[in-house]
Design a protein around this motif. Structure first.
Motif, PDB file in Angstrom:
ATOM      1  N   THR A   9      24.705  48.992  37.261  1.00 24.92           N
ATOM      2  CA  THR A   9      25.625  48.744  36.175  1.00 24.92           C
ATOM      3  C   THR A   9      27.017  49.158  36.598  1.00 24.92           C
ATOM      4  N   ALA A  10      28.009  48.631  35.853  1.00 29.03           N
ATOM      5  CA  ALA A  10      29.394  48.896  36.217  1.00 29.03           C
ATOM      6  C   ALA A  10      29.743  50.369  36.099  1.00 29.03           C
ATOM      7  N   THR A  11      29.017  51.094  35.236  1.00 31.44           N
ATOM      8  CA  THR A  11      29.344  52.499  35.022  1.00 31.44           C
ATOM      9  C   THR A  11      28.612  53.432  35.970  1.00 31.44           C
ATOM     10  N   SER A  12      27.707  52.897  36.790  1.00 40.09           N
ATOM     11  CA  SER A  12      26.888  53.765  37.631  1.00 40.09           C
ATOM     12  C   SER A  12      27.406  53.868  39.059  1.00 40.09           C
ATOM     13  N   ILE A  13      28.516  53.191  39.384  1.00 39.42           N
ATOM     14  CA  ILE A  13      29.054  53.212  40.742  1.00 39.42           C
ATOM     15  C   ILE A  13      30.531  53.606  40.690  1.00 39.42           C
ATOM     16  N   PRO A  14      31.051  54.177  41.775  1.00 38.82           N
ATOM     17  CA  PRO A  14      32.468  54.554  41.817  1.00 38.82           C
ATOM     18  C   PRO A  14      33.378  53.336  41.678  1.00 38.82           C
ATOM     19  N   ARG A  15      34.572  53.577  41.161  1.00 39.16           N
ATOM     20  CA  ARG A  15      35.508  52.483  40.927  1.00 39.16           C
ATOM     21  C   ARG A  15      35.848  51.693  42.201  1.00 39.16           C
ATOM     22  N   PRO A  16      36.149  52.347  43.347  1.00 36.05           N
ATOM     23  CA  PRO A  16      36.450  51.563  44.559  1.00 36.05           C
ATOM     24  C   PRO A  16      35.315  50.637  44.964  1.00 36.05           C
ATOM     25  N   ALA A  17      34.084  51.118  44.845  1.00 36.46           N
ATOM     26  CA  ALA A  17      32.936  50.282  45.194  1.00 36.46           C
ATOM     27  C   ALA A  17      32.798  49.118  44.213  1.00 36.46           C
ATOM     28  N   PHE A  18      33.073  49.379  42.928  1.00 33.90           N
ATOM     29  CA  PHE A  18      32.999  48.324  41.917  1.00 33.90           C
ATOM     30  C   PHE A  18      34.047  47.250  42.183  1.00 33.90           C
ATOM     31  N   VAL A  19      35.274  47.661  42.488  1.00 39.36           N
ATOM     32  CA  VAL A  19      36.351  46.704  42.770  1.00 39.36           C
ATOM     33  C   VAL A  19      36.010  45.875  44.008  1.00 39.36           C
ATOM     34  N   ALA A  20      35.464  46.537  45.036  1.00 40.17           N
ATOM     35  CA  ALA A  20      35.074  45.811  46.248  1.00 40.17           C
ATOM     36  C   ALA A  20      33.982  44.789  45.941  1.00 40.17           C
ATOM     37  N   GLY A  21      32.984  45.208  45.153  1.00 37.69           N
ATOM     38  CA  GLY A  21      31.910  44.289  44.785  1.00 37.69           C
ATOM     39  C   GLY A  21      32.412  43.122  43.965  1.00 37.69           C
ATOM     40  N   LEU A  22      33.342  43.394  43.052  1.00 28.33           N
ATOM     41  CA  LEU A  22      33.914  42.333  42.225  1.00 28.33           C
ATOM     42  C   LEU A  22      34.699  41.341  43.095  1.00 28.33           C
ATOM     43  N   ALA A  23      35.452  41.857  44.059  1.00 27.23           N
ATOM     44  CA  ALA A  23      36.211  40.992  44.965  1.00 27.23           C
ATOM     45  C   ALA A  23      35.276  40.110  45.788  1.00 27.23           C
ATOM     46  N   ILE A  24      34.170  40.679  46.242  1.00 24.68           N
ATOM     47  CA  ILE A  24      33.191  39.898  47.015  1.00 24.68           C
ATOM     48  C   ILE A  24      32.592  38.796  46.142  1.00 24.68           C
ATOM     49  N   ALA A  25      32.268  39.125  44.887  1.00 24.26           N
ATOM     50  CA  ALA A  25      31.694  38.137  43.973  1.00 24.26           C
ATOM     51  C   ALA A  25      32.669  36.996  43.704  1.00 24.26           C
ATOM     52  N   ILE A  26      33.938  37.339  43.467  1.00 24.49           N
ATOM     53  CA  ILE A  26      34.952  36.313  43.218  1.00 24.49           C
ATOM     54  C   ILE A  26      35.150  35.436  44.460  1.00 24.49           C
ATOM     55  N   GLY A  27      35.214  36.073  45.633  1.00 25.09           N
ATOM     56  CA  GLY A  27      35.356  35.315  46.868  1.00 25.09           C
ATOM     57  C   GLY A  27      34.205  34.362  47.095  1.00 25.09           C
TER      58      GLY A  27
END
Length: 307
Positions: A9-27
């Protein structure tokens, strides 16, 4: 047996890791959507859908075959029943769905194609309700209504700007593609939990690749393998950047931020296709298209939030 993947879940991981994952998903979503634009560029060299999809799989097969062989060597063998299920899923989800999609792209704009494909979650919902007697709630009906109003809006816009028969035929082909992929998603639910997503995708893509190449050699002369150099370059882009990378990027994003958030990030796909079509192909971006795209995205967002 592969253990089920933990829920992220979005709340279970650190913010930098979440942003990186979101960027990968968008890419990944943008790259996967780009295949429609690449297909339009390939059609300028007077190749057909059979040849296009054969070249796409020719360039992507070595990677998926390598992953499949690695999984065969490191994990327990599949049961005969699972093998047949994978054959069926590969033929429906990646071969037939992709072939119908590329057929449709010969007749309709990339923006309309991407919006129709984006209706896949609604087809999953309708099929589930029809065959598994799942009740559709009021919010879900509202989401379906928004999505299909958006499609009708863009469809009528495209009808007014081109040949009505060709637009309708192309839309039907892509609609069939979306239904096939919805059936694939419904069929993979239990298998993903048992054998893992990477193994399932690798095996299914190998089945699809064999089917696409067999179709080419049965229906087309081998001389069609000789094409102008740009066809090979665009097919390489189609196979690597629009097929292999999006598959692995999406899986990496799901592992980092969870399937729900990765799915939400995928909503950038229709928007990116609309503007890529304008920048690369010269397809116009009109107010009607933007309004229709907004309705479709709103409907899918409501379905995702409800789910």
């Amino acid at each position: 047996m592969t253990q089920p993947e933990p829920v992220t879940t979005a709340t279970s991981i650190p913010r930098p890791a979440f942003v990186a994952g979101l960027a990968i998903a968008i890419g990944g979503a943008v790259l996967f959507s780009t295949k429609a634009v690449v297909a339009k560029l390939l059609y300028r060299y007077h190749i057909d859908a059979v040849t296009l999809i054969a070249f796409r799989m020719l360039f992507s097969l070595p990677v998926f075959a390598g992953v499949a062989l690695w999984k065969m060597r490191t994990e327990a063998p599949l049961s005969p029943a699972d093998r047949w299920r994978l054959v069926g899923l590969g033929l429906v989800g990646y071969y037939l769905s992709s072939y119908l999609d590329f057929l449709g792209l010969q007749f309709i704009s990339v923006g309309l194609e991407r919006l129709i494909l984006f209706l896949t979650p609604t087809f999953v919902l309708v099929i589930t309700a029809t065959f598994f007697k799942r009740r559709i709630g009021a919010a879900e009906w509202g989401a379906l209504g928004l999505s299909y109003c958006g499609i009708v809006l863009v469809f009528l816009h495209d009808l007014s700007g081109g040949q009505a028969g060709n637009t309708a035929l192309g839309a039907l082909f892509v609609l069939g593609s979306a239904v096939c992929y919805a059936l694939y998603l419904l069929g993979t639910g239990e298998m993903v939990r048992r054998i893992g997503s990477l193994r399932l995708v690798a095996y299914a893509m190998c089945v699809s690749s064999v089917a696409c190449l067999a179709q080419f050699f049965i229906l087309r002369p081998v001389e069609l393998l000789v094409q102008p150099l740009p066809v090979y370059g665009l097919s390489l882009v189609n196979g690597v950047f629009c097929t292999i990378l999006p598959v692995f990027m999406t899986m990496a994003a799901v592992g980092r931020i969870g399937a729900a958030t990765a799915s939400q990030a995928g909503m950038i796909g229709p928007v990116s296709t609309l503007f890529l079509g304008f920048l690369v192909l010269g397809e116009p971006v009109t107010t009607v298209q933007l309004a229709g795209t907004g309705l479709v995205l709103a409907g899918i967002a409501l379905l995702s939030l409800k789910k």
